[in-house]
Enzyme design. Sequence first.
Site, mmCIF file in Angstrom:
data_model
loop_
_atom_site.group_PDB
_atom_site.id
_atom_site.type_symbol
_atom_site.label_atom_id
_atom_site.label_comp_id
_atom_site.label_asym_id
_atom_site.label_seq_id
_atom_site.Cartn_x
_atom_site.Cartn_y
_atom_site.Cartn_z
ATOM 1 N N CYS A 130 37.471 39.720 39.112
ATOM 2 C CA CYS A 130 38.641 40.044 38.286
ATOM 3 C C CYS A 130 38.559 41.439 37.677
ATOM 4 O O CYS A 130 39.546 42.171 37.643
ATOM 5 C CB CYS A 130 38.819 38.991 37.197
ATOM 6 S SG CYS A 130 37.306 38.533 36.332
ATOM 7 N N HIS A 242 41.438 41.056 30.611
ATOM 8 C CA HIS A 242 40.282 41.947 30.569
ATOM 9 C C HIS A 242 40.754 43.373 30.273
ATOM 10 O O HIS A 242 41.793 43.817 30.777
ATOM 11 C CB HIS A 242 39.553 41.969 31.916
ATOM 12 C CG HIS A 242 38.855 40.689 32.262
ATOM 13 N ND1 HIS A 242 38.695 39.635 31.380
ATOM 14 C CD2 HIS A 242 38.255 40.297 33.422
ATOM 15 C CE1 HIS A 242 38.031 38.659 31.983
ATOM 16 N NE2 HIS A 242 37.757 39.030 33.206
#
EC number: 1.2.1.11
Length: 344
Positions: A130, A242
């Site tokens: 990710c 994130h």
Amino acid sequence: MSYKVAIVGATGNVGREMLDILAERRFPVSEVVPLASSRSIGMEVSFGDKTLKCKHLDTYDFSDTDICLMSAGGSVSKDWSPRIGAQGCVVIDNSSAWRYDADVPLIVPEVNADAVAGFRKRNIIANPNCSTAQLVVALKPLHDKAKITRVVVSTYQSVSGAGKEAMDELFAQTRSVFVSDPVEAKKFPKRIAFNLIPQIDVFMEDGFTKEEWKMVAETKKILDPKIKLVATCVRVPVFISHSEAVNIEFENPITADEARDILREAPGVLVIDKHEPGGYITPHEAAGEDATYISRIREDATVENGLVLWCVSDNLRKGAALNAVQIAEVLMNRKLLTPKKAAA
């Protein structure tokens, strides 16, 4: 044409997101089959306005299924993906099991969609980590313009990257802090509530963590093996999205204004970059969104050709589920995959 799609790990965070994104993007499905382990058989999941019941992976026949979106962890994928691929079903895998296999394409559609052509060697396509996915989306257009030589990235990764148990732990610890109960750490090596943990995944012999190593290896495979990259990956008390602070060195000159203009035209990118309080994107705002957001683009005066930027993306979407569905769309749009029912 419509495709029969199976989702392995359909009850997890990413599996549920895959179901939502297939529906949102109106991917042409003839049937969607949610699959899970024995403990989740019969559990219900949502697909658009439908409710589907999970079937058992162990007894499912993939011979009439076109695409399998795999989100059940590396060990399950190592065991099952070759078997599924052997039945003519293309596996798009979200784990780290196949990312570094030379015969398996590692794909971010905005960056290296052409590399998908080699998928028939194993009938497996890998999704990147990710934190890597959003990074290479930001780097690719800048690399095309001025050729990146070195990247230093510090990540601020949400707990959802470690699964539902990690999200539950942050919630429970936060509540414990407020009511003065003891704070228990189970999923993480230290308390995560109101704290930061400079460790994601296990430590390697050189002192880097495996998460940091993944970013190096995957960026080289997806973007350019000549790029030097060093990462420090940190878990932060955020539920979703994130964030990354990225220092980039280039072979050729590039200004912040040039980078801003290039990124505004780049696929999958949204630039929010005002030099004022709040003129940037935070993890909270990126949650539930598809874009990779870029803010705080500025020149780095400590190197000859350097830029610094802030990069934020929903890790459950672009970092996992969305990227997997986009890969399926590449197969469809490039006519690389004919539905089995149509072929019959």
